[in-house]
Every structure is written in C-alpha cells, then in structure tokens.
Design an enzyme around this catalytic site. Structure first.
Site, PDB file in Angstrom:
ATOM      1  N   HIS A   1       0.841  -1.207   0.000  1.00  0.00           N
ATOM      2  CA  HIS A   1       0.000   0.000   0.000  1.00  0.00           C
ATOM      3  C   HIS A   1       0.878   1.260   0.000  1.00  0.00           C
ATOM      4  CE1 HIS A   1      -3.650   2.336   1.476  1.00  0.00           C
ATOM      5  NE2 HIS A   1      -2.660   3.203   1.607  1.00  0.00           N
ATOM      6  N   GLU A   2       1.837   1.313   0.924  1.00  0.00           N
ATOM      7  CA  GLU A   2       2.688   2.507   1.037  1.00  0.00           C
ATOM      8  C   GLU A   2       3.678   2.593  -0.122  1.00  0.00           C
ATOM      9  OE1 GLU A   2       1.609   4.687   2.920  1.00  0.00           O
ATOM     10  OE2 GLU A   2       0.360   3.440   4.193  1.00  0.00           O
TER      11      GLU A   2
ATOM     12  N   HIS B   1       2.101   4.151  -3.196  1.00  0.00           N
ATOM     13  CA  HIS B   1       2.069   5.616  -3.173  1.00  0.00           C
ATOM     14  C   HIS B   1       3.384   6.194  -3.715  1.00  0.00           C
ATOM     15  CE1 HIS B   1      -1.750   6.241  -1.216  1.00  0.00           C
ATOM     16  NE2 HIS B   1      -1.417   5.500  -0.172  1.00  0.00           N
TER      17      HIS B   1
END
Length: 162
Positions: free
Chosen positions: A75-76, A79
C-alpha cells in the site's frame, strides 16, 4: 535474532519483490524508498512522496506480522511508485489502484482492519453530564492551541481529567 528484526527483514523482502514487479511491469528502475519504523497511533503506515520514504507502525507490525506485511507494505510502496511514475495524483486514485491490483496483485484496500487497542491513546475529559474519551490529536489541540470541545448533550465545555 529478535522477532522484530525478523519482521523488518520480511518487510525488506516484500518491498524488493514489489519493486521488482514494478520495475518489470513499467520497464524502468524505480528508486527504492528509505524505510523507518516510527509511526505511532492507529496509522499502519505513511508514505512521504518527496522524501521517497515509507514509515511503518512497529506495534501494528509486530501484532499483525505477515498480514501487515502483505497489505500495508505494498500500500505505502504503491504511493511512492505512483508519485515517481505519474507525479502528483489523487492519493487512492486510479493510478494507485492499478499499481496495487495489476502490478502487485493485491486488493486495493484503503484502510486496514487491525485491532488498534494497544496503540490508541485516549484521554479522559469531563463535562456536566458524562465522561468523554478524546484522541491524542484532540487532546494535543486542547493543550497546545487552547482549543475547546463542547458536549453535544449538555452543551458545556469538556475539561481534562488528570
């Protein structure tokens, strides 16, 4: 070797796997982000786009292990890679969703569902009619900014109970 040290190594392996997938998919070399473990509170992770850095919550990592690694790490990283490839776009927009689902092959979930009881700091406040629990963010706002909160029921100000 400590459990936490082992988890950090697994985080690095997950980052490398996902980075390799992105490099192959886009046929380019992304810059790997710096990794820190200093997120506190209920957030599982945070991506600092301009710094090329991801930060993770060490308590939630230790409590959730592989589930954390398989969900929060991609998820991170997504980004960071979306920012490197597309520039500044909507945080959980179509580019991020594509990175998660098509490139990494994981569900594009925006929120985690981990138990946050051990990381949730609550502060007790009192009004005329009841006791309230405020988050650390609201408590700090009261202390630092002299902000005040009012009970919705009795309409009196909340006061910190030491």
């Amino acid at each position: 070797m400590s459990d936490f040290r082992q988890l950090k190594m697994q985080v690095q392996r997950q980052l490398k796997r996902d980075l390799d997938r992105a490099n192959s998919y886009f046929n380019k070399t992304f810059f790997p982000p710096a990794v820190n473990y200093n997120v506190r509170g209920v957030k599982a992770g945070v991506a600092y786009l301009e710094r090329n850095e991801v930060r993770f919550n060490p308590v939630l990592l230790q409590e959730n292990g592989l589930k954390f690694i398989s969900q929060v790490v991609p998820h991170e990283l997504a980004h960071i890679l979306v920012y490197q490839h597309f520039g500044r776009v909507r945080s959980h927009g179509k580019e991020w969703k594509m990175m998660m689902e098509t490139v990494f092959g994981v569900p594009a979930e925006i929120y985690h569902c981990f138990d946050t009881q051990n990381v949730q700091q609550q502060f007790t406040y009192q009004c005329s009619c009841q006791t309230h629990q405020l988050s650390i963010r609201r408590h700090n706002a009261v202390m630092r900014d002299k902000r005040s909160y009012i009970c919705r029921l009795c309409k009196t100000p909340l006061h910190f109970v030491e």
